[in-house]
Write a protein that holds these residues in place. Structure first.
Motif, PDB file in Angstrom:
ATOM      1  N   LEU A 167       0.830  -1.200   0.000  1.00  0.00           N
ATOM      2  CA  LEU A 167       0.000   0.000   0.000  1.00  0.00           C
ATOM      3  C   LEU A 167       0.870   1.257   0.000  1.00  0.00           C
ATOM      4  O   LEU A 167       0.620   2.204  -0.766  1.00  0.00           O
ATOM      5  N   LEU A 168       1.894   1.284   0.837  1.00  0.00           N
ATOM      6  CA  LEU A 168       2.778   2.451   0.876  1.00  0.00           C
ATOM      7  C   LEU A 168       3.527   2.626  -0.441  1.00  0.00           C
ATOM      8  O   LEU A 168       3.750   3.752  -0.896  1.00  0.00           O
ATOM      9  N   ASP A 169       3.898   1.526  -1.058  1.00  0.00           N
ATOM     10  CA  ASP A 169       4.546   1.593  -2.374  1.00  0.00           C
ATOM     11  C   ASP A 169       3.597   2.192  -3.405  1.00  0.00           C
ATOM     12  O   ASP A 169       4.002   3.013  -4.254  1.00  0.00           O
ATOM     13  N   HIS A 170       2.330   1.819  -3.332  1.00  0.00           N
ATOM     14  CA  HIS A 170       1.331   2.367  -4.257  1.00  0.00           C
ATOM     15  C   HIS A 170       1.149   3.868  -4.034  1.00  0.00           C
ATOM     16  O   HIS A 170       1.090   4.645  -5.000  1.00  0.00           O
ATOM     17  N   ILE A 171       1.070   4.285  -2.781  1.00  0.00           N
ATOM     18  CA  ILE A 171       0.932   5.711  -2.472  1.00  0.00           C
ATOM     19  C   ILE A 171       2.153   6.473  -2.969  1.00  0.00           C
ATOM     20  O   ILE A 171       2.034   7.568  -3.547  1.00  0.00           O
ATOM     21  N   LYS A 172       3.333   5.902  -2.772  1.00  0.00           N
ATOM     22  CA  LYS A 172       4.569   6.561  -3.199  1.00  0.00           C
ATOM     23  C   LYS A 172       4.611   6.751  -4.707  1.00  0.00           C
ATOM     24  O   LYS A 172       5.049   7.794  -5.211  1.00  0.00           O
ATOM     25  N   HIS A 173       4.137   5.766  -5.464  1.00  0.00           N
ATOM     26  CA  HIS A 173       4.114   5.896  -6.919  1.00  0.00           C
ATOM     27  C   HIS A 173       3.063   6.909  -7.377  1.00  0.00           C
ATOM     28  O   HIS A 173       3.221   7.543  -8.418  1.00  0.00           O
ATOM     29  N   ALA A 174       2.000   7.072  -6.573  1.00  0.00           N
ATOM     30  CA  ALA A 174       0.972   8.051  -6.929  1.00  0.00           C
ATOM     31  C   ALA A 174       1.480   9.474  -6.751  1.00  0.00           C
ATOM     32  O   ALA A 174       1.074  10.385  -7.484  1.00  0.00           O
ATOM     33  N   GLU A 175       2.363   9.672  -5.773  1.00  0.00           N
ATOM     34  CA  GLU A 175       2.947  11.002  -5.511  1.00  0.00           C
ATOM     35  C   GLU A 175       4.462  10.835  -5.352  1.00  0.00           C
ATOM     36  O   GLU A 175       5.006  10.916  -4.248  1.00  0.00           O
ATOM     37  N   PRO A 176       5.181  10.617  -6.449  1.00  0.00           N
ATOM     38  CA  PRO A 176       6.616  10.286  -6.364  1.00  0.00           C
ATOM     39  C   PRO A 176       7.493  11.383  -5.785  1.00  0.00           C
ATOM     40  O   PRO A 176       8.594  11.099  -5.291  1.00  0.00           O
ATOM     41  N   ASP A 177       7.055  12.634  -5.819  1.00  0.00           N
ATOM     42  CA  ASP A 177       7.882  13.736  -5.333  1.00  0.00           C
ATOM     43  C   ASP A 177       7.597  14.117  -3.888  1.00  0.00           C
ATOM     44  O   ASP A 177       8.177  15.074  -3.367  1.00  0.00           O
ATOM     45  N   ALA A 178       6.713  13.381  -3.258  1.00  0.00           N
ATOM     46  CA  ALA A 178       6.301  13.718  -1.890  1.00  0.00           C
ATOM     47  C   ALA A 178       6.888  12.758  -0.873  1.00  0.00           C
ATOM     48  O   ALA A 178       6.990  11.550  -1.115  1.00  0.00           O
ATOM     49  N   GLY A 179       7.274  13.308   0.272  1.00  0.00           N
ATOM     50  CA  GLY A 179       7.622  12.462   1.398  1.00  0.00           C
ATOM     51  C   GLY A 179       6.341  11.965   2.052  1.00  0.00           C
ATOM     52  O   GLY A 179       5.242  12.432   1.733  1.00  0.00           O
TER      53      GLY A 179
END
Length: 409
Positions: free
Chosen positions: A277-289
């Motif tokens: 899930l966190l990997d999916h969120i990270k790919h949705a907003e790649p420039d965000a911490g």
């Protein structure tokens, strides 16, 4: 400075006609808007879902509402029992009328009503250190804590999980790799099927039903409202589902200035689903911490836990009984000064609590015994979970713990 009319008493939203109620809600909504600057859509949602005249307190000057607060009943607990707390929110006073003690009056009134109605405590979420100090003067103590888990925009959750699997047995690791690959990340949208939303609600409610400390229990309606509020406030709800289409994890998120994603609530059935899930969120907003809020006891840095909520104890016996039911080995006796002229003695043994009142001027009262104030006792009960064994040994009781999340304020 404007002052409240001397001939205007405090008002309560009770026993009014429909027209009067609509006019009152309009005025209350107006003060909310002027104070918190929320959108009209958010304010309508809150009033539609949580406004209850029974738990509304306000003061007015002429036809103007100048101070207000609202209560929302919640249950706390889980597998070992339940206890009731009243959430106070929307506390606001018109800027022209501040400093006149209006909010103090409202807090006293709502706490009196809550005590009479059988609530064990009231609680609220202060938004600043100044408000923490203000509520502390009104009997509230720091009670609910949370930690932040912070990840930079460069963090790779997939690689982190792969590294974890390297430390596990080959067969187990291979099964988990296959599970990870089978999970799909998605986001809740208007087109998301109702049964999928129901699964998200069920996942959250099941997780809460197994907890044993004094953490909030959301109803189905609470979670559906939180889902709607997330969309109203511009957030996103991400979730994962396995190859069979079953929801395995969910996260309520808010994008902050496109530089950081705040995860207000993350619930998962297993570690594999969490990382996917966190990997999916990270790919949705790649420039965000990513900043994830978690229970204080779920972090190795408990000593860095921040105050998230405060509580004012109304029924100490009920709280001690709740704690004792989950910790059968507790054994202690305490004296607490709750009302003038007497002390309350509580004896906890084998999961039970015995209570009796002792008059201070009676022969039964031992002047050499230590007596705690109700507020000091509340601070001990609701202390931060990382407090050492010395405090636990000194008072004979651990912290009641507790966690609040997905609260509309």
């Amino acid at each position: 400075m404007a002052r409240i009319d001397d001939n205007i008493a405090g008002r309560r939203a009770q026993g009014k006609s429909r027209m009067e109620t609509l006019d009152l809600k309009r005025k209350l909504s107006g003060l909310w808007k002027d104070t918190f600057h929320d959108t009209d859509e958010y304010i309508r949602l809150w009033f539609d879902k949580y406004y209850d005249p029974r738990w509304t307190e306000y003061e007015q000057s002429g036809n103007e509402i100048v101070s207000m607060l609202f209560g929302v009943p919640y249950e706390f607990g889980g597998s070992e029992g339940k206890i009731r707390g009243l959430y106070l929110c929307g506390l606001a006073t018109n800027a022209k009328y501040r400093g006149q003690g209006l909010m103090s009056k409202l807090l006293d009134r709502i706490n009196d009503k809550a005590r009479e109605a059988g609530f064990a405590f009231t609680f609220l979420i202060p938004s600043s250190e100044r408000l923490i100090r203000f509520y502390s003067h009104h009997g509230y103590v720091k009670a609910f804590y949370r930690n932040q888990l912070n990840y930079t925009a460069l963090h790779n959750f997939k690689n982190e999980y792969a590294f974890i699997l390297e430390e596990q047995k080959d067969k187990v690791a291979e099964l988990k790799r296959k599970l990870y690959a089978s999970l799909n990340g998605k986001v809740v949208e208007a087109s998301t099927p109702v049964d999928k939303v129901d699964e998200i609600v069920e996942l959250l409610m099941n997780a809460e039903s197994t907890q044993t400390d004094m953490s909030v229990l959301h109803t189905r309606e609470d979670i559906l409202t939180a889902i709607k509020e997330n969309g109203v406030s511009g957030g996103k709800i991400y979730y994962t589902e396995n190859a069979q289409g079953k929801v395995t994890a969910v996260a309520f998120t808010t994008l902050v200035d496109r530089s950081r994603i705040d995860v207000e609530r993350l619930c998962s059935s297993d570690d594999c689903s969490t990382y996917r899930l966190l990997d999916h969120i990270k790919h949705a907003e790649p420039d965000a911490g990513i900043r994830i809020y978690v229970r204080a006891d779920e972090s190795e840095w408990k000593n860095l836990a921040e105050v998230h909520g405060m509580a004012r104890v109304l029924d100490l016996y009920e709280i001690l009984k709740f704690q004792a039911a989950g910790l059968k080995d507790l054994k202690y006796s305490i004296l607490v000064n709750e009302v003038p002229g007497q002390v309350e003695r509580y004896d906890v043994r084998n999961g039970n609590v015995k209570h009796r009142s002792i008059e201070i001027d009676s022969e039964d009262f031992d002047q050499n015994k230590t007596v705690m104030s109700l507020k000091d006792m509340s601070s001990v009960l609701f202390r931060r979970p990382d407090t050492g064994v010395l405090i636990t040994e000194a008072f004979g009781m651990p912290s009641v713990g507790g966690y609040i999340n997905l609260m509309l304020d």
